[in-house]
Design a protein around this motif. Structure first.
Motif, PDB file in Angstrom:
ATOM      1  N   ARG A 156       0.801  -1.225   0.000  1.00  0.00           N
ATOM      2  CA  ARG A 156       0.000   0.000   0.000  1.00  0.00           C
ATOM      3  C   ARG A 156       0.833   1.274   0.000  1.00  0.00           C
ATOM      4  O   ARG A 156       0.442   2.280  -0.600  1.00  0.00           O
ATOM      5  N   ASP A 173      -7.317   6.393  -1.239  1.00  0.00           N
ATOM      6  CA  ASP A 173      -7.387   5.170  -0.449  1.00  0.00           C
ATOM      7  C   ASP A 173      -7.767   3.947  -1.276  1.00  0.00           C
ATOM      8  O   ASP A 173      -7.967   2.867  -0.733  1.00  0.00           O
ATOM      9  N   TYR A 175      -7.188   0.765  -3.346  1.00  0.00           N
ATOM     10  CA  TYR A 175      -6.088  -0.203  -3.409  1.00  0.00           C
ATOM     11  C   TYR A 175      -6.161  -1.084  -4.650  1.00  0.00           C
ATOM     12  O   TYR A 175      -5.135  -1.435  -5.227  1.00  0.00           O
ATOM     13  N   SER A 214      -3.816  -2.624  -9.792  1.00  0.00           N
ATOM     14  CA  SER A 214      -3.576  -1.609  -8.770  1.00  0.00           C
ATOM     15  C   SER A 214      -3.815  -0.241  -9.406  1.00  0.00           C
ATOM     16  O   SER A 214      -3.787  -0.116 -10.633  1.00  0.00           O
ATOM     17  N   THR A 245      -7.661  -8.366   1.642  1.00  0.00           N
ATOM     18  CA  THR A 245      -8.244  -7.108   2.100  1.00  0.00           C
ATOM     19  C   THR A 245      -7.700  -6.706   3.467  1.00  0.00           C
ATOM     20  O   THR A 245      -7.312  -7.542   4.281  1.00  0.00           O
ATOM     21  N   GLN A 246      -7.668  -5.406   3.692  1.00  0.00           N
ATOM     22  CA  GLN A 246      -7.315  -4.851   4.998  1.00  0.00           C
ATOM     23  C   GLN A 246      -8.334  -3.782   5.373  1.00  0.00           C
ATOM     24  O   GLN A 246      -8.961  -3.170   4.503  1.00  0.00           O
ATOM     25  N   ASP A 249      -9.455  -0.419   3.296  1.00  0.00           N
ATOM     26  CA  ASP A 249      -9.268  -0.503   1.848  1.00  0.00           C
ATOM     27  C   ASP A 249     -10.525  -0.059   1.111  1.00  0.00           C
ATOM     28  O   ASP A 249     -11.651  -0.264   1.579  1.00  0.00           O
ATOM     29  N   ARG A 250     -10.319   0.543  -0.045  1.00  0.00           N
ATOM     30  CA  ARG A 250     -11.444   0.825  -0.940  1.00  0.00           C
ATOM     31  C   ARG A 250     -11.096   0.266  -2.319  1.00  0.00           C
ATOM     32  O   ARG A 250     -10.020   0.515  -2.835  1.00  0.00           O
ATOM     33  N   TRP A 251     -12.015  -0.489  -2.881  1.00  0.00           N
ATOM     34  CA  TRP A 251     -11.840  -1.076  -4.204  1.00  0.00           C
ATOM     35  C   TRP A 251     -12.837  -0.456  -5.175  1.00  0.00           C
ATOM     36  O   TRP A 251     -13.989  -0.203  -4.821  1.00  0.00           O
TER      37      TRP A 251
END
Length: 256
Positions: A156, A173, A175, A214, A245-246, A249-251
C-alpha cells in the motif's frame, strides 16, 4: 621470406578472412529464413508485436525463468487417456525436435499475443499442426506452474507513492480496481455444461474470470476461469482475492 612467399601468405590470409565472412553471412541468412525469435532479436518493435514484451532481453529473461533447471525437462502432452479428460491423466512424450525450446516459447507467445490459429503457426514455424498443439499446451502449463506462484500485489505504501494525480484528489485510499472479464467459448455438447456456461450478459457461452489492477496500473490478481453463468459476486467470493483485504481498503468496480 622472399616476396613471392610473402604474397602467398597475404593471399591465404585474405582467402581465410573471406571464407569466414561468407560463413557468417550464410549463418545470418539461415536465421533470417527461419521464423523464430532470433530473426527479430535486434528489433524491439517486432518483439513487442509478436510477444507483447518490451524487448528481446526481456523475452530471454522470461525463457530462462520458465526453462526447467539442469537435470529436468518439460513433460510434453499428447492428449488424454480417459473420457473425463482430466489433466492428471495426460500421456507424456519427449520434446518435439522441429523447434528449439526458445522458439517453442516464442510460438506460444505469438498465439497468446495475436490469437493465431494452429495451422497458421504450423506454416510459419515449418512444423505440423499437431506439434503446435502439443507445444502450446505444454508451455501454457509451464507458465501457469511458474508464474502462478508469483505474487503481483503491490504494498500500500508503494501504491500511494506512485499514485497519479487524478487518483490522489479523490481516490487516494483505493487499493484495487476489479472487474470480471468474459471469454467466448465453444458450446458444449452436454446440456448441463451449456447451461452452466451460458452468459445472459453476453448472450453466449463464456468463461468468466476476475481481474484486478492496482491504481498504478500494475496487474495484481487474476482468478481461475469460472462458468459464465456465475455472478460477479460469486466469483469475487470464491476467487480468494478477499484474503488480501485490509481494514480501510477501498476497491473500485464497474457496474452492470
Amino acid at each position: 621470406m622472399n616476396a613471392k612467399e610473402n604474397k602467398d601468405c597475404t593471399c591465404r590470409h585474405e582467402i581465410n578472412r573471406l571464407l569466414a565472412r561468407i560463413k557468417s553471412l550464410e549463418e545470418q541468412q539461415k536465421i533470417a529464413e527461419v521464423f523464430g525469435v532470433n530473426r527479430f532479436m535486434l528489433s524491439d518493435s517486432d518483439i513487442r508485436f509478436y510477444t507483447g514484451l518490451p524487448d528481446y532481453k526481456t523475452f530471454v529473461a522470461l525463457f530462462k525463468f520458465l526453462k526447467p533447471q539442469s537435470g529436468f525437462q518439460l513433460n510434453y502432452y499428447n492428449g488424454y487417456t480417459n473420457v473425463t479428460k482430466h489433466p492428471s491423466y495426460v500421456v507424456s512424450r519427449v520434446r518435439p525436435h522441429n523447434l528449439v525450446e526458445i522458439d517453442e516459447l516464442f510460438l506460444t507467445m505469438n498465439r497468446l499475443r495475436l490469437g493465431l490459429l494452429e495451422k497458421d503457426l504450423a506454416d510459419q514455424f515449418n512444423t505440423d499442426q499437431t506439434e503446435v498443439s502439443t507445444i502450446f499446451s505444454t508451455w501454457i502449463d509451464r507458465m501457469h506452474d511458474c508464474l502462478g506462484q508469483l505474487s503481483f500485489l503491490t504494498d500500500r505504501d508503494t501504491v500511494k507513492k506512485f499514485l497519479s494525480t487524478c487518483f490522489k484528489l479523490e481516490h487516494e485510499d483505493v487499493y484495487l480496481i476489479i472487474d470480471c472479464t468474459e471469454l467466448f467459448i465453444e458450446k458444449s455438447s452436454q446440456v448441463i455444461q451449456q447451461s452452466a456456461t451460458w452468459s445472459e450478459y453476453k448472450g453466449h457461452n463464456t468463461g468468466k474470470a476476475l481481474t484486478c489492477l492496482s491504481p498504478i496500473m500494475l496487474p495484481a490478481f487474476v482468478s481461475e476461469v469460472y462458468p459464465g453463468s456465475m455472478s460477479d459476486e460469486e466469483i469475487l467470493s470464491e476467487s480468494g482475492i478477499l484474503a488480501f483485504t485490509q481494514r480501510g481498503d477501498r476497491w473500485l468496480a464497474g457496474k452492470r
